[in-house]
Scaffold this active site. Structure first.
Site, PDB file in Angstrom:
ATOM      1  N   TYR A   1       0.875  -1.171   0.000  1.00 22.50           N
ATOM      2  CA  TYR A   1       0.000   0.000   0.000  1.00 22.50           C
ATOM      3  C   TYR A   1       0.908   1.215   0.000  1.00 22.50           C
ATOM      4  CZ  TYR A   1      -4.500  -2.229   0.785  1.00 22.50           C
ATOM      5  OH  TYR A   1      -5.661  -2.948   0.628  1.00 22.50           O
TER       6      TYR A   1
ATOM      7  N   ASP B   1      -6.165  -0.989  -6.528  1.00 22.50           N
ATOM      8  CA  ASP B   1      -7.631  -0.949  -6.576  1.00 22.50           C
ATOM      9  C   ASP B   1      -8.241  -0.405  -5.289  1.00 22.50           C
ATOM     10  OD1 ASP B   1      -7.243  -3.009  -4.784  1.00 22.50           O
ATOM     11  OD2 ASP B   1      -8.060  -4.582  -6.070  1.00 22.50           O
TER      12      ASP B   1
ATOM     13  N   HIS C   1      -9.886  -7.523  -5.496  1.00 22.83           N
ATOM     14  CA  HIS C   1      -9.648  -7.413  -4.049  1.00 22.83           C
ATOM     15  C   HIS C   1     -10.660  -8.289  -3.281  1.00 22.83           C
ATOM     16  CE1 HIS C   1      -7.536  -4.330  -1.311  1.00 22.83           C
ATOM     17  NE2 HIS C   1      -8.117  -5.143  -0.460  1.00 22.83           N
TER      18      HIS C   1
HETATM   19  O1  173 Z   1      -9.282  -5.662   2.111  1.00 21.76           O
HETATM   20  C1  173 Z   1      -8.873  -5.139   3.140  1.00 21.76           C
HETATM   21  O2  173 Z   1      -9.475  -5.250   4.209  1.00 21.76           O
HETATM   22  C2  173 Z   1      -7.661  -4.347   3.060  1.00 21.76           C
HETATM   23  O3  173 Z   1      -7.015  -4.415   2.074  1.00 21.76           O
HETATM   24  C3  173 Z   1      -7.242  -3.460   4.141  1.00 21.76           C
HETATM   25  C4  173 Z   1      -6.867  -2.160   3.838  1.00 21.76           C
HETATM   26  C5  173 Z   1      -6.513  -1.314   4.853  1.00 21.76           C
HETATM   27  C6  173 Z   1      -6.518  -1.734   6.170  1.00 21.76           C
HETATM   28  C7  173 Z   1      -6.862  -3.028   6.470  1.00 21.76           C
HETATM   29  C8  173 Z   1      -7.230  -3.881   5.454  1.00 21.76           C
END
Ligand code: 173
Length: 503
Positions: free
Chosen positions: A240, A268, A361
């Site tokens: 991320y 995404d 996702h």
């Molecule tokens: O899918 C999710 O839950 C995920 O990608 C996510 C994103 C940020 C924080 C925790 C989970």
């Protein structure tokens, strides 16, 4: 106060307010007073533990080193004297007692015959909040279910009278050996399901010779996950991208130094989808008065769950223009995770990337996104037509994820040109119900399924699983009647409406 000092639990207990807030995490005392309003999860949850030991609440959401790294050193007050700590009263509710009883009554692993079984048991034995978080998906969860259903619109054209005494389903992903054409996909917050969190996956991946993609938002720290790999074990990293690019740069370069072999950039999730099961479960679980109060006092609306709170660092400004920057900070192959049409796959190829994951996702982002395996067929067609590429392709690799429950599903994606397939939730359910042994057994089951399916298809290796082996003519039609999938459907928990308060 100097570090290395021992603080008594009594003293900690006095700092139990917004004006002076100390907490204990893993036996150490921290002054978080100035940090309260900056906490991504809001101040209220910290204040609940003001003057107390917050470890149990802290653990599933944060990597162990988060507080050490983010809180200025002068706020680290020393070790707590363990004999003097005020225990947070954890009332074991009747609901929790019933859950523990269900946990004690799990069937032996020998009775778990397929990945659906893990899901059914996990749903019974997981803490409700954890189940809601893992299983939830965006809005009406149409894409979530479509991901699985799409495989029902692909049928086999097997070959006969080929000597299938020996079948081999090993392959390479981005040049690295894997015993199966699948990898463990990144999923956040592993400790919600089991105290060892993502390490269950690391260990099972090592035992079965497959590759784990480490999530940015793991419950275990990144280094812990790498340290627990066996020498030579290949790991990838899901990324991320932080609004503060320096943080991302440091993380990526650290990962490369630690031997991570590929970087999967999630594209995404500029904002997290609305996962309403997760949201609703929180309203149900918390005192309604508290939820309302929360909304008024907290900058962050925690009713939207831990995921929203801890995802505030993700940069919605991420753009194609950033790709050369990534290429300048790392030599790792770059793969975009979350591509949903051939135009973006083509652009990724032209930008010199190593591949794309055709993914929505797990149905947790844009509802009514198409399944990865459906997108796969248009990507192979257009990149074939426009760039002369043949798939599977070593230079530009295609992956899909979402909805996979059987080796049979995986092989369909392989037939259509995928190098490998990502599997996420089924492994979470396996370790949430049975720990490492669960994941180990899940992989044993998949290996069995691969062997049988390859023999029945008349394929001795994955190269023999070719497009002519499938009839995917209905794949793009979204209204085709096929027999219902009873195991999958009975695990699917219907969504619920808002309810009247209990009287
Ligand atoms: O899918 C999710 O839950 C995920 O990608 C996510 C994103 C940020 C924080 C925790 C989970």
């Amino acid at each position: 106060m100097a570090q290395g000092k021992v603080v008594s639990g009594k003293e900690v207990a006095q700092h139990n307010s917004r004006e002076s807030c100390w907490i204990i995490v893993h036996g150490k005392v921290y002054d978080v007073t100035d940090f309260l309003d900056d906490h991504p999860g809001g101040s209220k949850i910290i204040l609940k533990y003001a003057g107390k030991d917050a470890t149990a609440e802290y653990d599933p959401i944060h990597p162990p080193d988060a507080i050490e790294t983010h809180l200025p050193k002068e706020k680290h007050l020393g070790a707590v004297d363990p004999d003097t700590v005020l225990k947070v009263e954890v009332k074991v509710t009747d609901q929790e007692k019933a859950r523990l009883e269900r946990m004690a009554n799990r069937p032996p692993l020998s009775e778990i015959l397929n990945l659906h079984d893990f899901e059914a048991i996990a749903r019974e034995v997981m803490p409700e909040k954890a189940w809601a978080y893992y299983s939830s998906a965006a809005e009406d969860e149409i894409t979530n279910r479509e991901n699985h259903s799409a495989y029902h619109r692909i049928w086999w054209r097997p070959r006969i009278l080929r000597d299938v005494t020996n079948v081999d389903f090993a392959t390479k992903i981005l040049g690295y050996d894997t015993k199966l054409p699948l990898y463990i996909s990144a999923t956040a917050l592993g400790k919600l399901g089991h105290p060892d969190g993502e390490l269950n996956l690391t260990r099972a991946a090592a035992k079965h010779g497959i590759i784990q993609m480490i999530p940015t938002l793991a419950s275990c720290s990144f280094d812990e996950i790498v340290d627990n790999a066996k020498p030579g074990q290949v790991q990838f990293l899901q990324l991320y991208v932080n609004k503060e690019r320096e943080i991302t740069k440091k993380f990526v370069q650290h990962a490369e130094k630690r031997g991570i072999k590929a970087l999967f950039i999630t594209v995404d999730a500029p904002q997290l989808g609305r996962r309403e099961k997760d949201m609703r479960q929180k309203f149900d679980a918390e005192d309604p008065a508290e939820v309302t109060e929360n909304k008024q006092q907290d900058k962050v609306d925690r009713s939207q769950g831990a995921a929203r709170a801890i995802s505030s660092f993700i940069d919605p400004g991420l753009d194609w223009k950033d790709i050369p920057w990534f290429q300048s900070i790392t030599k790792m192959p770059l793969i975009l995770k979350g591509v949903q049409c051939w135009e973006d796959a083509l652009q990724a190829y032209d930008a010199g990337l190593a591949g794309v994951v055709l993914s929505n996702h797990g149905g947790r982002q844009l509802d009514f996104s198409r399944s990865g395996v459906e997108v796969l067929t248009e990507v192979t067609r257009e990149l074939g037509k426009q760039r002369g590429l043949k798939f599977p392709n070593e230079k530009f690799q295609l992956f899909v994820d979402g909805g996979v429950r059987r080796a049979n599903d995986v092989l369909k994606a392989v037939a259509l040109g995928a190098t490998a397939v990502g599997v996420g939730r089924p492994f979470l359910y396996a370790f949430s119900s049975y720990g490492f042994e669960g994941v180990d057994h899940a992989l044993d089951i998949l290996e069995d399924e691969f062997e049988m399916n390859m023999r029945l298809l008349g394929a001795r290796n994955l190269k023999e699983i070719i497009p002519a082996m499938v009839d995917a003519s209905s794949l793009h039609s979204h209204v085709v009647a096929v027999p219902g999938d009873r195991l999958y459907d009975s695990n699917y928990e219907g969504m619920q409406h808002a309810r009247l308060r209990e009287v």
